[in-house]
Design a protein around this motif. Structure first.
Motif, PDB file in Angstrom:
ATOM      1  N   UNK A   1      25.078  33.214  43.024  1.00  0.00           N
ATOM      2  CA  UNK A   1      26.168  32.689  43.827  1.00  0.00           C
ATOM      3  C   UNK A   1      25.708  32.364  45.226  1.00  0.00           C
ATOM      4  N   UNK A   2      26.661  32.133  46.125  1.00  0.00           N
ATOM      5  CA  UNK A   2      26.323  31.726  47.479  1.00  0.00           C
ATOM      6  C   UNK A   2      27.082  32.503  48.547  1.00  0.00           C
ATOM      7  N   UNK A   3      28.314  32.933  48.258  1.00  0.00           N
ATOM      8  CA  UNK A   3      29.148  33.558  49.270  1.00  0.00           C
ATOM      9  C   UNK A   3      29.294  35.067  49.083  1.00  0.00           C
ATOM     10  N   UNK A   4      28.541  35.655  48.178  1.00  0.00           N
ATOM     11  CA  UNK A   4      28.755  37.061  47.895  1.00  0.00           C
ATOM     12  C   UNK A   4      29.877  37.228  46.883  1.00  0.00           C
ATOM     13  N   UNK A   5      30.085  38.460  46.449  1.00  0.00           N
ATOM     14  CA  UNK A   5      31.029  38.727  45.375  1.00  0.00           C
ATOM     15  C   UNK A   5      32.425  39.036  45.905  1.00  0.00           C
ATOM     16  N   UNK A   6      33.466  38.469  45.270  1.00  0.00           N
ATOM     17  CA  UNK A   6      34.841  38.788  45.658  1.00  0.00           C
ATOM     18  C   UNK A   6      35.466  39.893  44.822  1.00  0.00           C
ATOM     19  N   UNK A   7      34.712  40.467  43.888  1.00  0.00           N
ATOM     20  CA  UNK A   7      35.309  41.367  42.899  1.00  0.00           C
ATOM     21  C   UNK A   7      35.902  42.606  43.559  1.00  0.00           C
ATOM     22  N   UNK A   8      35.196  43.191  44.519  1.00  0.00           N
ATOM     23  CA  UNK A   8      35.713  44.386  45.185  1.00  0.00           C
ATOM     24  C   UNK A   8      37.097  44.140  45.776  1.00  0.00           C
ATOM     25  N   UNK A   9      37.251  42.967  46.433  1.00  0.00           N
ATOM     26  CA  UNK A   9      38.532  42.665  47.041  1.00  0.00           C
ATOM     27  C   UNK A   9      39.653  42.600  46.020  1.00  0.00           C
ATOM     28  N   UNK A  10      39.377  42.016  44.859  1.00  0.00           N
ATOM     29  CA  UNK A  10      40.383  41.952  43.811  1.00  0.00           C
ATOM     30  C   UNK A  10      40.701  43.343  43.267  1.00  0.00           C
ATOM     31  N   UNK A  11      39.667  44.080  42.895  1.00  0.00           N
ATOM     32  CA  UNK A  11      39.860  45.383  42.275  1.00  0.00           C
ATOM     33  C   UNK A  11      40.602  46.332  43.217  1.00  0.00           C
ATOM     34  N   UNK A  12      40.287  46.254  44.502  1.00  0.00           N
ATOM     35  CA  UNK A  12      40.933  47.141  45.471  1.00  0.00           C
ATOM     36  C   UNK A  12      42.389  46.778  45.737  1.00  0.00           C
ATOM     37  N   UNK A  13      42.752  45.502  45.571  1.00  0.00           N
ATOM     38  CA  UNK A  13      44.071  45.042  45.999  1.00  0.00           C
ATOM     39  C   UNK A  13      45.006  44.687  44.846  1.00  0.00           C
ATOM     40  N   UNK A  14      44.516  44.718  43.609  1.00  0.00           N
ATOM     41  CA  UNK A  14      45.389  44.429  42.473  1.00  0.00           C
ATOM     42  C   UNK A  14      45.859  45.742  41.852  1.00  0.00           C
ATOM     43  N   UNK A  15      47.147  45.962  41.829  1.00  0.00           N
ATOM     44  CA  UNK A  15      47.708  47.194  41.296  1.00  0.00           C
ATOM     45  C   UNK A  15      48.201  46.939  39.877  1.00  0.00           C
ATOM     46  N   UNK A  16      47.312  47.167  38.929  1.00  0.00           N
ATOM     47  CA  UNK A  16      47.678  46.936  37.543  1.00  0.00           C
ATOM     48  C   UNK A  16      46.466  47.047  36.647  1.00  0.00           C
ATOM     49  N   UNK A  17      46.694  46.839  35.369  1.00  0.00           N
ATOM     50  CA  UNK A  17      45.612  46.907  34.394  1.00  0.00           C
ATOM     51  C   UNK A  17      44.929  45.551  34.262  1.00  0.00           C
ATOM     52  N   UNK A  18      43.628  45.590  34.028  1.00  0.00           N
ATOM     53  CA  UNK A  18      42.848  44.386  33.786  1.00  0.00           C
ATOM     54  C   UNK A  18      42.168  44.541  32.439  1.00  0.00           C
ATOM     55  N   UNK A  19      42.480  43.629  31.514  1.00  0.00           N
ATOM     56  CA  UNK A  19      41.981  43.713  30.150  1.00  0.00           C
ATOM     57  C   UNK A  19      41.210  42.459  29.782  1.00  0.00           C
ATOM     58  N   UNK A  20      40.608  42.498  28.620  1.00  0.00           N
ATOM     59  CA  UNK A  20      39.890  41.322  28.112  1.00  0.00           C
ATOM     60  C   UNK A  20      40.858  40.150  27.976  1.00  0.00           C
ATOM     61  N   UNK A  21      40.442  38.981  28.444  1.00  0.00           N
ATOM     62  CA  UNK A  21      41.284  37.796  28.401  1.00  0.00           C
ATOM     63  C   UNK A  21      42.114  37.578  29.647  1.00  0.00           C
ATOM     64  N   UNK A  22      42.054  38.501  30.614  1.00  0.00           N
ATOM     65  CA  UNK A  22      42.808  38.345  31.856  1.00  0.00           C
ATOM     66  C   UNK A  22      42.033  37.505  32.864  1.00  0.00           C
ATOM     67  N   UNK A  23      42.763  36.829  33.714  1.00  0.00           N
ATOM     68  CA  UNK A  23      42.190  36.121  34.858  1.00  0.00           C
ATOM     69  C   UNK A  23      43.089  36.399  36.061  1.00  0.00           C
ATOM     70  N   UNK A  24      42.485  36.803  37.171  1.00  0.00           N
ATOM     71  CA  UNK A  24      43.225  37.089  38.394  1.00  0.00           C
ATOM     72  C   UNK A  24      43.108  35.909  39.359  1.00  0.00           C
ATOM     73  N   UNK A  25      44.143  35.736  40.178  1.00  0.00           N
ATOM     74  CA  UNK A  25      44.183  34.633  41.137  1.00  0.00           C
ATOM     75  C   UNK A  25      44.727  35.139  42.462  1.00  0.00           C
ATOM     76  N   UNK A  26      44.178  34.659  43.557  1.00  0.00           N
ATOM     77  CA  UNK A  26      44.763  34.846  44.884  1.00  0.00           C
ATOM     78  C   UNK A  26      44.288  33.727  45.800  1.00  0.00           C
ATOM     79  N   UNK A  27      45.058  33.490  46.864  1.00  0.00           N
ATOM     80  CA  UNK A  27      44.581  32.619  47.939  1.00  0.00           C
ATOM     81  C   UNK A  27      44.750  33.314  49.284  1.00  0.00           C
ATOM     82  N   UNK A  28      45.050  34.623  49.265  1.00  0.00           N
ATOM     83  CA  UNK A  28      45.311  35.390  50.473  1.00  0.00           C
ATOM     84  C   UNK A  28      44.019  36.042  50.964  1.00  0.00           C
ATOM     85  N   UNK A  29      43.443  35.551  52.060  1.00  0.00           N
ATOM     86  CA  UNK A  29      42.199  36.151  52.551  1.00  0.00           C
ATOM     87  C   UNK A  29      42.334  37.636  52.855  1.00  0.00           C
TER      88      UNK A  29
END
Length: 640
Positions: A69-97
């Motif tokens: 990649x080029x900008x580093x990983x965004x995964x930590x931000x998603x995992x820390x800020x999404x309150x719910x379960x993440x399963x196979x077939x899921x896709x998360x979305x945000x535009x909030x920095x």
């Protein structure tokens, strides 16, 4: 905190991976990233993604550490800020920095994050963001320069599950598409980004099938460890323990305040490199705040270092624990929500100049001039002659800095993979004519290695409409190094059809134009590297012949050239001798006039009133006051 649901909790075993297989997997990951880009650019509709390529993919391991990649990983931000379960077939979305720790920097960037499973176990993640052309807000293109909080800039999407176990959440998509002036573009770009993430996921699964999942996971770990050791050796061998300081400026915030200081201290402790941004000004009440993602900054630092010393190193997140980034809360680079962010591109770009200044101060091998550290925006909207609403959004190019290895390129983007939109395309699809699109001679700073020139674009409007501009470096100069001179500043001039001329600020909205009006959009040049009097005369002659330097501009190099292009050898020798005798002391950095001097001469030189000192942001004032803390005020340090 997200809860990852795995139907198979058996740990991945660690196995040996031979060097050949390791390199094949490393290149396969890079190729998967390229394929994600290809899917995006071939299926998106908006010019900003399809033509200019404003989209960035990432592939990570199961812990969210970037492998490609080029900008580093965004995964930590998603995992820390999404309150719910993440399963196979899921896709998360945000535009909030603010909801992803700055992995994206403004609301127009829509970030998708997809977990990749293999036989019930989490294998890794794919992610990509792309710039959506319009997401509502105060102005067309959703980047108002007069915004004072995030909600004025468009729809804010918190981390949500846009795809749940393979099923698209159509109601969420319908709601998002209702909040845009360009729904056709946005919907097509939405599915293009989603498809790119799925492509990356498919490639990870194919690698697990080909090499075996145990080998793939073990290879990922080894690639991270190999990168960490290479970067550790580079940090220890090139970075001194003595503290260095560097400061640069954002010229203004579009509401009359500025300049804003970005100040950083850097030093090494053992094998760790530390950056402290305590010298940076408090956050702005305007839109020029930039929520600096630490992983992104670490990636920029690593890329800078390997470009100088070892371009063969393929960067990943393996070394990120070797860099410590400290950014005080409530500053321009760590603003308190919901501070406005859409003018963040100026600080984002200026970070590269800060890195150049810090590394160059610490080690002469890293010394590079200031360059085109921005992505100027031009927006034009209205109704065409067929009464269809249109939106033109362009990213401007400028001069890359002179460097130890040679001249800076002319008319280039801040981001290497960005492309210019062909003028023929723009004229075919939008009610506008481009009369001039050219390198602007003498805008690159003179030096042994010349700074790249800025670009002049002259737009002629065919229908009435409204324009907006985002730019910077109209007050301060892109500095030179080692005797190299600063580049020229930016400038925007509106010429009405009747001949009236008006100089426009670098950041402005709601300028109404009529048919026949024209906008002359000048970007800035890169600073020069090294003594201009050491530049080879043949190189100066070539620049004049190519239209990159004028005959008058050649005199900055001590070269006398007639209007016919002939060098006067005797006059050149005399001029260079006089310049060597009378010039001031050569400094490591040539910044041009001080801030006080720039303010004093601002109106005369630029035609614009100087900005006044920044004032505390109401958002930050309230936040600190509730905690019984003093509100930070701008501090003026002299670079040490």
């Amino acid at each position: 905190m997200a809860r990852i649901i795995e139907t198979n909790t058996k740990p991945w075993p660690t196995v040996d991976v031979d060097p050949v297989t390791l390199d094949v997997i490393e290149n396969a990951l890079q190729n998967a990233r390229v394929q994600m880009d290809a899917i995006l650019f071939r299926t998106a509709i908006s010019p900003i993604i399809r033509e200019q390529r404003d989209g960035f993919p990432v592939l990570t391991n199961r812990e969210g550490m970037m492998l490609a990649g080029q900008f580093g990983s965004p995964v930590d931000g998603f995992v820390d800020n999404y309150d719910g379960e993440v399963s196979e077939g899921d896709v998360l979305l945000t535009n909030d920095p603010y909801a992803c720790q700055g992995a994206i920097s403004h609301l127009n960037d829509w970030l998708f994050c997809m977990p990749v499973f293999y036989e019930g176990r989490l294998l890794g993640w794919t992610a990509m963001f792309g710039h959506m052309s319009d997401i509502s807000g105060m102005t067309a293109a959703s980047m108002p320069v007069t915004s004072s909080d995030l909600l004025q800039e468009g729809i804010v999407i918190p981390p949500v599950k846009i795809v749940s176990k393979g099923e698209l959440q159509k109601d969420l998509l319908r709601m998002a598409m209702r909040n845009t002036r360009t729904p056709d573009w946005n919907e097509a770009d939405f599915f293009a980004i989603l498809s790119a993430c799925r492509t990356g996921a498919a490639r990870l699964v194919e690698m697990a099938d080909r090499f075996g999942p145990d080998v793939l996971v073990s290879a990922q770990d080894q690639l991270l460890k190999r990168n960490r050791e290479a970067m550790r050796a580079l940090i220890v061998s090139t970075m001194p323990e003595k503290k260095v300081v560097f400061e640069d400026w954002i010229c203004d915030d579009a509401i009359g305040h500025g300049p804003y200081k970005l100040g950083c201290e850097m030093w090494r402790e053992g094998d760790k490199l530390i950056f402290d941004f305590s010298r940076t000004d408090p956050q702005s009440a305007g839109c020029v705040n930039f929520l600096l993602n630490e992983r992104m900054f670490k990636m920029f630092c690593g890329q800078f270092m390997v470009n100088v010393y070892d371009p063969q190193i393929v960067l990943n997140d393996g070394y990120i624990d070797l860099i410590d980034v400290r950014i005080p809360k409530g500053t321009l680079l760590n603003p308190i929500a919901p501070a406005a962010l859409n003018g963040r591109t100026h600080a984002l770009g200026r970070i590269f100049d800060i890195i150049s200044g810090l590394f160059g101060s610490a080690n002469p091998d890293f010394l590079v001039a200031a360059g085109f550290s921005d992505s100027p925006h031009f927006m034009y909207s209205g109704f065409n002659k067929g009464n269809d609403w249109f939106l033109l959004f362009q990213i401007g190019f400028g001069g890359i800095p002179g460097k130890p290895g040679g001249d800076g390129p002319d008319g280039h983007s801040l981001w290497p993979k960005f492309r210019n939109v062909p003028n023929e395309y723009i004229e075919a699809y939008f009610p506008i004519r481009i009369d001039r699109f050219e390198s602007l001679p003498d805008t690159g700073g003179a030096g042994k290695h010349r700074g790249g020139n800025g670009v002049r674009t002259e737009y002629v409007f065919d229908v009435e409409g409204e324009i907006s501009i985002h730019d910077d470096r109209w007050l301060t100069y892109p500095w030179g190094v080692k005797g190299g001179q600063p580049g020229k500043r930016s400038r925007k001039l509106l010429v009405r059809a009747g001949g009236e001329e008006k100089i426009l600020p670098s950041k402005i909205d709601h300028i109404f134009v009529q048919p026949g009006d024209r906008l002359i959009f000048d970007t800035w040049g890169g600073g020069g590297w090294g003594d201009p009097l050491e530049r080879d005369i043949a190189a100066v002659t070539y620049d004049v012949e190519a239209g990159l330097v004028t005959s008058e501009g050649a005199r900055r190099y001590g070269v006398v050239i007639s209007e016919s292009g002939v060098v006067d050898d005797a006059a050149t020798e005399t001029l260079r001798a006089d310049m060597r005798k009378n010039r001031p002391q050569v400094n490591a950095f040539e910044f041009g006039p001080s801030i006080a001097e720039l303010r004093a001469s601002c109106l005369e030189e630029t035609g614009l009133n100087p900005p006044v000192d920044p004032k505390p942001s109401p958002i930050a004032t309230a936040w600190f006051s509730k905690r019984g803390e003093a509100v930070p005020m701008p501090q003026r340090y002299a670079a040490e």
